[in-house]
Write a protein that holds these residues in place. Structure first.
Motif, PDB file in Angstrom:
ATOM      1  N   VAL A  40       5.207 -12.691   0.200  1.00  0.00           N
ATOM      2  CA  VAL A  40       3.833 -12.527   0.676  1.00  0.00           C
ATOM      3  C   VAL A  40       3.666 -13.317   1.964  1.00  0.00           C
ATOM      4  O   VAL A  40       4.518 -14.118   2.337  1.00  0.00           O
ATOM      5  N   ASP A  41       2.539 -13.117   2.631  1.00  0.00           N
ATOM      6  CA  ASP A  41       2.367 -13.683   3.965  1.00  0.00           C
ATOM      7  C   ASP A  41       1.878 -15.131   4.001  1.00  0.00           C
ATOM      8  O   ASP A  41       1.960 -15.772   5.050  1.00  0.00           O
ATOM      9  N   ARG A  44      -2.007 -18.855   0.413  1.00  0.00           N
ATOM     10  CA  ARG A  44      -3.288 -18.358  -0.095  1.00  0.00           C
ATOM     11  C   ARG A  44      -3.090 -17.005  -0.799  1.00  0.00           C
ATOM     12  O   ARG A  44      -3.688 -16.737  -1.828  1.00  0.00           O
ATOM     13  N   THR A  45      -2.216 -16.157  -0.260  1.00  0.00           N
ATOM     14  CA  THR A  45      -1.918 -14.868  -0.892  1.00  0.00           C
ATOM     15  C   THR A  45      -1.181 -15.080  -2.209  1.00  0.00           C
ATOM     16  O   THR A  45      -1.392 -14.347  -3.175  1.00  0.00           O
ATOM     17  N   LYS A  48      -3.758 -15.713  -4.759  1.00  0.00           N
ATOM     18  CA  LYS A  48      -4.397 -14.452  -5.180  1.00  0.00           C
ATOM     19  C   LYS A  48      -3.515 -13.716  -6.186  1.00  0.00           C
ATOM     20  O   LYS A  48      -3.999 -13.161  -7.167  1.00  0.00           O
TER      21      LYS A  48
END
Length: 103
Positions: A40-41, A44-45, A48
């Motif tokens: 993921v990027d 924070r992602t 999620k």
């Protein structure tokens, strides 16, 4: 039970590092495949993702250093992400746990 144990490798890094990440995990005998390695990027992602998975699974352990190294080689923690994980029902094992098992 261990039969129901699902391991997901989730890393915040560019997709161009997918094959290198997969190779490193295989080198150290981690059970990695195309279904359980997710890039993921951002941290924070990742948060999620953890939250969305916790909606469907009740017993989740997150083993994650939640850190990054700056250009001077100093390690910084994503404290906001760590604190958010700790507010959930998930078990969080962070950088100190990882250092312990690596020694």
């Amino acid at each position: 039970s261990k039969k129901n144990l699902k391991i997901i490798f989730l890393s915040a890094r560019s997709f161009m590092f997918y094959q290198a990440s997969k190779s490193w995990l295989k080198k150290y005998n981690f059970p990695v495949n195309c279904k359980n390695l997710i890039l993921v990027d951002s941290a924070r992602t990742k948060l999620k993702f953890f939250n969305s998975v916790s909606d469907f699974h009740s017993n989740i352990t997150v083993i994650d250093d939640s850190s990054y190294m700056d250009s001077d080689g100093k390690i910084h923690l994503f404290s906001d992400v760590i604190n958010e994980i700790k507010k959930t029902k998930m078990t969080y094992l962070g950088l100190s746990f990882i250092k312990k098992i690596n020694n």
